[in-house]
Scaffold this active site. Sequence first.
Site, PDB file in Angstrom:
ATOM      1  NE  ARG A 118      -4.364  -1.216   0.286  1.00 24.57           N
ATOM      2  CZ  ARG A 118      -4.632  -2.164  -0.602  1.00 24.57           C
ATOM      3  NH1 ARG A 118      -3.772  -2.428  -1.558  1.00 24.57           N
ATOM      4  NH2 ARG A 118      -5.745  -2.851  -0.560  1.00 24.57           N
ATOM      5  CG  HIS A 175      -3.309  -0.019  -7.087  1.00 26.59           C
ATOM      6  ND1 HIS A 175      -3.620   0.630  -5.916  1.00 26.59           N
ATOM      7  CD2 HIS A 175      -3.436  -1.346  -6.809  1.00 26.59           C
ATOM      8  CE1 HIS A 175      -3.917  -0.259  -4.984  1.00 26.59           C
ATOM      9  NE2 HIS A 175      -3.812  -1.464  -5.505  1.00 26.59           N
TER      10      HIS A 175
HETATM   11  P1  NAP Z   1      -2.173 -11.983   3.981  1.00 29.48           P
HETATM   12  O1  NAP Z   1      -2.376 -13.344   3.424  1.00 29.48           O
HETATM   13  O2  NAP Z   1      -3.048 -11.523   5.099  1.00 29.48           O
HETATM   14  O3  NAP Z   1      -0.633 -11.890   4.461  1.00 29.48           O
HETATM   15  C1  NAP Z   1      -0.132 -10.839   5.180  1.00 29.48           C
HETATM   16  C2  NAP Z   1       1.297 -11.153   5.601  1.00 29.48           C
HETATM   17  O4  NAP Z   1       1.856 -10.001   6.216  1.00 29.48           O
HETATM   18  C3  NAP Z   1       1.382 -12.293   6.631  1.00 29.48           C
HETATM   19  O5  NAP Z   1       2.465 -13.112   6.359  1.00 29.48           O
HETATM   20  C4  NAP Z   1       1.597 -11.543   7.943  1.00 29.48           C
HETATM   21  O6  NAP Z   1       2.323 -12.264   8.934  1.00 29.48           O
HETATM   22  C5  NAP Z   1       2.406 -10.370   7.476  1.00 29.48           C
HETATM   23  N1  NAP Z   1       2.299  -9.263   8.446  1.00 29.48           N
HETATM   24  C6  NAP Z   1       1.193  -8.562   8.803  1.00 29.48           C
HETATM   25  N2  NAP Z   1       1.497  -7.643   9.741  1.00 29.48           N
HETATM   26  C7  NAP Z   1       2.819  -7.770   9.964  1.00 29.48           C
HETATM   27  C8  NAP Z   1       3.729  -7.104  10.833  1.00 29.48           C
HETATM   28  N3  NAP Z   1       3.342  -6.134  11.666  1.00 29.48           N
HETATM   29  N4  NAP Z   1       5.019  -7.495  10.810  1.00 29.48           N
HETATM   30  C9  NAP Z   1       5.444  -8.491   9.984  1.00 29.48           C
HETATM   31  N5  NAP Z   1       4.628  -9.176   9.151  1.00 29.48           N
HETATM   32  C10 NAP Z   1       3.336  -8.806   9.147  1.00 29.48           C
HETATM   33  O7  NAP Z   1      -2.291 -10.884   2.842  1.00 29.48           O
HETATM   34  P2  NAP Z   1      -2.069 -11.055   1.250  1.00 29.48           P
HETATM   35  O8  NAP Z   1      -3.231 -11.668   0.611  1.00 29.48           O
HETATM   36  O9  NAP Z   1      -0.735 -11.674   1.043  1.00 29.48           O
HETATM   37  O10 NAP Z   1      -2.046  -9.511   0.816  1.00 29.48           O
HETATM   38  C11 NAP Z   1      -1.100  -8.619   1.374  1.00 29.48           C
HETATM   39  C12 NAP Z   1      -1.378  -7.196   0.943  1.00 29.48           C
HETATM   40  O11 NAP Z   1      -1.051  -7.003  -0.438  1.00 29.48           O
HETATM   41  C13 NAP Z   1      -2.836  -6.748   1.027  1.00 29.48           C
HETATM   42  O12 NAP Z   1      -3.204  -6.415   2.344  1.00 29.48           O
HETATM   43  C14 NAP Z   1      -2.849  -5.542   0.114  1.00 29.48           C
HETATM   44  O13 NAP Z   1      -2.531  -4.379   0.849  1.00 29.48           O
HETATM   45  C15 NAP Z   1      -1.727  -5.830  -0.865  1.00 29.48           C
HETATM   46  N6  NAP Z   1      -2.265  -6.047  -2.227  1.00 29.48           N
HETATM   47  C16 NAP Z   1      -1.908  -5.178  -3.208  1.00 29.48           C
HETATM   48  C17 NAP Z   1      -2.385  -5.363  -4.493  1.00 29.48           C
HETATM   49  C18 NAP Z   1      -1.963  -4.448  -5.623  1.00 29.48           C
HETATM   50  O14 NAP Z   1      -2.554  -4.484  -6.694  1.00 29.48           O
HETATM   51  N7  NAP Z   1      -0.938  -3.653  -5.453  1.00 29.48           N
HETATM   52  C19 NAP Z   1      -3.232  -6.435  -4.781  1.00 29.48           C
HETATM   53  C20 NAP Z   1      -3.562  -7.307  -3.763  1.00 29.48           C
HETATM   54  C21 NAP Z   1      -3.064  -7.102  -2.483  1.00 29.48           C
HETATM   55  P3  NAP Z   1       1.812 -13.648   9.550  1.00 29.48           P
HETATM   56  O15 NAP Z   1       1.928 -14.668   8.436  1.00 29.48           O
HETATM   57  O16 NAP Z   1       2.751 -13.920  10.662  1.00 29.48           O
HETATM   58  O17 NAP Z   1       0.382 -13.426   9.972  1.00 29.48           O
END
Ligand code: NAP
Length: 309
Positions: free
Chosen positions: A224, A272
């Site tokens: 983000r 994006h």
């Molecule tokens: P997810 O499955 O919820 O994974 C989030 C990861 O981040 C987990 O491994 C989590 O750790 C880690 N995390 C969260 N808070 C943390 C912290 N304080 N310190 C260290 N690690 C932390 O999410 P996802 O599906 O992979 O998506 C991630 C993000 O990508 C979304 O929230 C969104 O903002 C972004 N995104 C962007 C686009 C784009 O087009 N640019 C598209 C889709 C998503 P744990 O495994 O230990 O819980």
Amino acid sequence: MKVLFVAGDPKPERWTAPIRELLPEAEVYVWDANGPAVDADYAIVWQPPSELFERETKLKAVFNLGAGIDGLLEIPNLPPHLPVVRLEDAGMSVQMAEYVLHQLLEASRGMEIYREQQRERVWKIHRPIKRSEWPVGIMGLGHIGKRVACTLADLDYRVNGWARSDHTLDKVSTFAGMNELPDFLGSTRVLVNTLPLTDETRDILNHQLFSQLMPGAVVINVGRGEHLVEEDLLKAIDDGHVARASLDVFRQEPLPADHPFWRQPEITITPHISARTLRDATLEQITGKIRTHYHNRPITGIVDTSRGY
Ligand code: NAP
């Protein structure tokens, strides 16, 4: 069962027609800002207005049309116990792996140099890549981070992964929590951010963090915009801690025309698009979960609102 579609798409039938097909047992409605309550059981949303939660008081769950739910959690009258369900992969992680690989190769394979040479009709071969010089660090090992990490590790890049909790991943060195962040950063040259935006991760990409990366660092942000302290990136480029950056997300989108990032040759900007929401895969996942939830069976992807993701 009543399902309400709430997203500012000027052609909502592009979504509601497949929802009706996939969930024939549902009555499907489109949000009307001036209309009455429909007493929906489920809402499928993208950036919904806060009035949704005042008007629709019978909701059993709300399904977000994206993986990141930072915007949804900011809505002040979101009922605290209403289950919020995020999108789980649904075709996004493979796109993200492609995007990150592309940005990595631009740097590690020196593609810009060859484009420049082509313009000048120069045939000149540079020394081959040494993967050991391009260790990659993935922040976040969720649906997206894991896929990115495994894709790059399969190509024999050295890959580090960092998350909140411990993870074990084949061919990936993993680090957990703030205590292990310095070791993760110190062994990373190409930093890829796939974290969700939470109170803990906002502004995490700052000068202090950049200064701990290996020399010639590359920053790829697909999480983000609010993860990145923009002036700190410019400063880190200026003082040489960061050699180049690829940014897909920004604090303000669209990125304003007078933003300094546009003029920075070391920064690659994309609007994006690193992982688009794929309608078919998205609606298959969401309608499947709605049916399961309606029959009181457990579903995955319910957000832990206390930790923010
Ligand atoms: P997810 O499955 O919820 O994974 C989030 C990861 O981040 C987990 O491994 C989590 O750790 C880690 N995390 C969260 N808070 C943390 C912290 N304080 N310190 C260290 N690690 C932390 O999410 P996802 O599906 O992979 O998506 C991630 C993000 O990508 C979304 O929230 C969104 O903002 C972004 N995104 C962007 C686009 C784009 O087009 N640019 C598209 C889709 C998503 P744990 O495994 O230990 O819980």
